[in-house]
Enzyme design. Structure first.
Site, PDB file in Angstrom:
ATOM      1  N   ARG A 297      -4.937 -10.631  -6.447  1.00 11.97           N
ATOM      2  CA  ARG A 297      -6.211 -10.728  -7.123  1.00 11.97           C
ATOM      3  C   ARG A 297      -6.762 -12.389  -6.935  1.00 11.97           C
ATOM      4  O   ARG A 297      -6.036 -12.850  -7.777  1.00 11.97           O
ATOM      5  CB  ARG A 297      -5.884 -10.379  -8.714  1.00 11.97           C
ATOM      6  CG  ARG A 297      -5.498  -8.968  -9.091  1.00 11.97           C
ATOM      7  CD  ARG A 297      -5.273  -8.600 -10.377  1.00 11.97           C
ATOM      8  NE  ARG A 297      -4.638  -7.364 -10.605  1.00 11.97           N
ATOM      9  CZ  ARG A 297      -3.444  -7.268 -11.079  1.00 11.97           C
ATOM     10  NH1 ARG A 297      -2.614  -8.116 -10.915  1.00 11.97           N
ATOM     11  NH2 ARG A 297      -3.087  -5.919 -11.259  1.00 11.97           N
ATOM     12  N   ARG A 333      -7.151  -9.287  -1.897  1.00 10.00           N
ATOM     13  CA  ARG A 333      -8.378  -8.504  -2.384  1.00 10.00           C
ATOM     14  C   ARG A 333      -9.409  -9.716  -2.460  1.00 10.00           C
ATOM     15  O   ARG A 333      -9.354 -10.662  -3.009  1.00 10.00           O
ATOM     16  CB  ARG A 333      -8.219  -7.733  -3.741  1.00 10.00           C
ATOM     17  CG  ARG A 333      -9.602  -7.191  -4.170  1.00 10.00           C
ATOM     18  CD  ARG A 333      -9.033  -6.293  -5.379  1.00 10.00           C
ATOM     19  NE  ARG A 333      -9.061  -7.104  -6.521  1.00 10.00           N
ATOM     20  CZ  ARG A 333      -8.814  -6.571  -7.706  1.00 10.00           C
ATOM     21  NH1 ARG A 333      -8.521  -5.487  -7.871  1.00 10.00           N
ATOM     22  NH2 ARG A 333      -8.639  -7.672  -8.758  1.00 10.00           N
ATOM     23  N   GLU A 432     -11.490   3.613  -5.176  1.00 14.70           N
ATOM     24  CA  GLU A 432     -11.281   3.596  -6.697  1.00 14.70           C
ATOM     25  C   GLU A 432     -12.645   4.157  -7.312  1.00 14.70           C
ATOM     26  O   GLU A 432     -12.606   4.242  -8.337  1.00 14.70           O
ATOM     27  CB  GLU A 432     -10.975   2.124  -7.483  1.00 14.70           C
ATOM     28  CG  GLU A 432     -12.166   1.196  -6.550  1.00 14.70           C
ATOM     29  CD  GLU A 432     -11.587  -0.426  -6.962  1.00 14.70           C
ATOM     30  OE1 GLU A 432     -11.235  -0.347  -8.270  1.00 14.70           O
ATOM     31  OE2 GLU A 432     -11.942  -1.226  -6.306  1.00 14.70           O
ATOM     32  N   ARG A 466     -11.344   3.243 -21.261  1.00 11.92           N
ATOM     33  CA  ARG A 466      -9.885   3.169 -21.897  1.00 11.92           C
ATOM     34  C   ARG A 466      -9.814   2.283 -23.071  1.00 11.92           C
ATOM     35  O   ARG A 466      -9.002   2.348 -23.833  1.00 11.92           O
ATOM     36  CB  ARG A 466      -8.856   3.117 -20.832  1.00 11.92           C
ATOM     37  CG  ARG A 466      -8.778   1.611 -20.092  1.00 11.92           C
ATOM     38  CD  ARG A 466      -7.485   1.729 -19.324  1.00 11.92           C
ATOM     39  NE  ARG A 466      -7.576   0.834 -18.266  1.00 11.92           N
ATOM     40  CZ  ARG A 466      -6.619   0.170 -17.623  1.00 11.92           C
ATOM     41  NH1 ARG A 466      -5.427   0.723 -17.671  1.00 11.92           N
ATOM     42  NH2 ARG A 466      -6.902  -0.826 -16.667  1.00 11.92           N
ATOM     43  N   CYS A 503      -2.018   0.681  -5.672  1.00 14.64           N
ATOM     44  CA  CYS A 503      -1.845  -0.390  -6.361  1.00 14.64           C
ATOM     45  C   CYS A 503      -2.355  -0.401  -7.909  1.00 14.64           C
ATOM     46  O   CYS A 503      -2.499  -1.426  -8.425  1.00 14.64           O
ATOM     47  CB  CYS A 503      -2.804  -1.520  -5.434  1.00 14.64           C
ATOM     48  SG  CYS A 503      -4.310  -1.286  -5.670  1.00 14.64           S
TER      49      CYS A 503
END
Length: 586
Positions: A297, A333, A432, A466, A503
């Site tokens: 990241r 990424r 995703e 979430r 991942c």
């Protein structure tokens, strides 16, 4: 039992020390026009002293939590140099003839109130940074002493309304068993630092308390599930003491398999890689036997600073990671900001649904200057190691092609400049979004690999935030629709002969391992602390058994049925059997 949010794993058992609120009640203090110069001098001296203190904390902390996490204090230094914040203070002094400490207090209150009103978790966290820096400045202007922690050597569990990075920096990890805060978030600077220090942390307990916790109260905190017990019975203390012992023994036992190849009993080898955000995390990953980095990241390079990182700055970081890993692979990424990740110096539009808005690859394809700077740095670092590029939040073939055109432009520029770079660098995408799953066969023809980001895939498939307490129970990784989404993605990758990994958090869940084996996933990338538990289970399984059972899993109509099929009896569950009354009441 108090149910909060687990922000840093681990168990702490001990007495509470409640940190007093650092609040200042200052009387209106007017000054004469002739005193303006003196007040400005006091302000500037307070700023200088505060900067020196913050630099000292940064240096002291660097050896404990690593350079990246210590850069949190660069954000605090930036606040003291921020012209908007300072102009506000100076304006109050000059126009309203107020003493420097009154002006600072009013400026703090103004900005904290303004940020708290925004429906943006990141800005609420920055409000805490402003309060932290402002209170430090106030302390020097007032000549006030620091709030001191217990001076004896008896370890304690710290309780605070909220904990600033400055306060956390002064804590001795040997004396602080754990921390519980009334407010806070998983992504706050204090949560990041607590995880780096290895201190158990539970946040967000204020609304769950019937009465305040008092200094001296006996507590148990479990930073995994986010549980706090107040004045527990001895049986509960025995249960958690046993759980602590099990965790320590398990951690020691797992060190024995670091050198083992991650392969099932019938020969299926699985790459177990690490998700990292910093060089410090890389060291932990390597010491855990990671096969590589499946997700680097890069956001930390852009955060807690006053400007975008230059190409050479990024190159040095990417190069260092690539060389440390070589010949193991490093998947970088590209910048994934927006949504819950904001940059102080990069203004993003206010959006009703930021997770569905201007973020990740969408920003990069719009701000090509920013994107190409990063791509050039990655290409140059690729010449020094086994580096791959991964684009986030892809929803169409057009986006992949547009990103690859910019990548080609970067290659052409570097070639014209005579720079060395990885001309044959592999390019992949994160899967995703449900849109990407549906066209996975088309996307597979455009890229070298897939990496399934389960966190967002679950969130978008189920339309569940979430972090929303009212519906977080609906965030179900083992929902039948989620597993079918994953199956479609892996099958598309296999048909086109490209590498496929996972991942998201589900990659590090040992219970999910039979699913990945049945689908013949190539790689699992997870937090470093999950690698050895996953490897331990992998060594005990047979891929064929997982394949034989997978049709039963796919035939399940509910998440509960899938959980039952994948159920594991853990050492903690065995402990629960030894303490049935305690477990049922906890």
């Amino acid at each position: 039992m108090i149910q909060g949010i687990g922000a840093s794993t681990g168990i702490a058992i001990g007495k509470a020390f409640v940190l007093p609120n650092w609040e200042w009640d200052l009387p209106e203090q007017k000054i004469d026009v002739g005193d303006l110069a003196r007040e400005f001098d006091r302000l500037y001296e307070g700023i200088r002293t505060s900067k020196v203190e913050i630099e000292q904390m940064k240096d002291e902390l660097r050896e404990v939590v690593g350079a990246e996490e210590s850069y949190i204090f660069d954000a605090h230094l930036a606040i003291l140099d921020d012209p908007v914040f300072m102009n506000e203070i100076q304006g109050i002094i000059q126009r309203q003839y107020k003493a420097a400490e009154v002006a600072v207090k009013e400026a703090i209150d103004h900005f904290v109130t303004m940020f708290d009103l925004l429906d943006d978790e990141y800005m609420k966290e920055r409000a805490l940074d402003i309060k932290d820096v402002g209170n430090r400045l106030l302390k020097h202007l007032l000549g006030a002493p620091e709030i001191t922690l217990p001076s004896d050597t008896q370890p304690f569990i710290l309780i605070a309304k909220e904990l600033s990075p400055s306060q956390l920096a002064h804590l001795n990890p040997h004396h602080v068993l754990g921390i519980a805060t009334l407010a806070g978030s998983m992504t706050s600077h204090s949560s990041i630092m607590a995880r780096a220090l290895g201190v158990p942390l539970v946040i967000g307990i204020e609304s769950k308390l019937e009465e305040p916790i008092q200094t001296g109260d006996m507590l148990i905190i479990d930073g995994g599930p986010g549980i706090v017990h107040i004045d527990p019975e001895q049986a509960l203390i025995d249960y958690y003491t046993g759980k602590q012992i099990l965790q320590r023994e398990k951690k020691q036992q797992l060190k024995g398999i670091i050198g083992f190849k991650p392969v099932t009993q019938d020969g299926k080898e699985m790459e177990l890689s690490a998700n990292i955000s910093s060089l410090k995390e890389l060291d932990v990953a390597l010491s855990s036997g990671a096969n590589g980095v499946g997700l680097f990241r890069t956001e930390f390079l852009y955060m807690d600073r006053s400007r975008l990182p230059r190409e050479d700055e990024q190159f040095e970081v990417y190069r260092t990671v690539a060389e440390k890993l070589y010949p193991k692979p490093l998947i970088i990424r590209t910048l994934d900001i927006g949504g819950d990740k904001q940059l102080d110096y990069f203004e993003l539009p206010a959006e009703d649904n930021p997770f569905l808005g201007y973020r990740a690859i969408r920003i990069c394809l719009d701000r090509t200057d920013l994107f190409k700077t990063q791509l050039r740095a990655i290409l140059r670092a690729g010449e020094r190691g086994n580096v791959k590029i991964m684009y986030p939040l892809i929803s169409s073939v057009d986006e992949v092609r547009a990103a690859n055109r910019l990548l080609q432009e970067c290659k052409d520029e570097l070639r014209a400049e005579g720079a060395t770079f990885a001309d044959d660098i592999q390019v992949g995408i994160m899967i995703e979004l449900p849109a990407a799953v549906v066209i996975a066969d088309m996307l597979a023809e455009e890229v070298d690999f897939f990496s399934i980001g389960t966190n967002d895939l679950i969130q978008f498939t189920l339309a569940v935030d979430r972090m929303n307490e009212q519906i977080s129970h609906l965030y179900e990784p083992y929902h039948p629709s989620v597993l079918r989404m994953i199956k479609l993605t892996v099958e598309a990758a296999k048909r086109h002969g490209i590498h496929v990994g996972v991942c998201g958090e589900l990659a590090g869940d040992v219970k999910a391992l039979p699913i990945w084996l049945a689908l013949d996933v190539d790689e699992l990338s997870m937090s470093a602390h999950s690698i050895l538990p996953v490897k331990e289970r992998l060594l005990s399984l047979r891929q064929q058994d997982s394949r034989d059972n997978f049709d039963r899993i796919l035939g399940c109509r509910t998440s509960a049925e899938i959980h039952e099929l994948l159920k594991l009896k853990t050492s903690e569950e065995q402990l629960a059997e030894d303490f049935p009354d305690v477990f049922n009441n906890s």
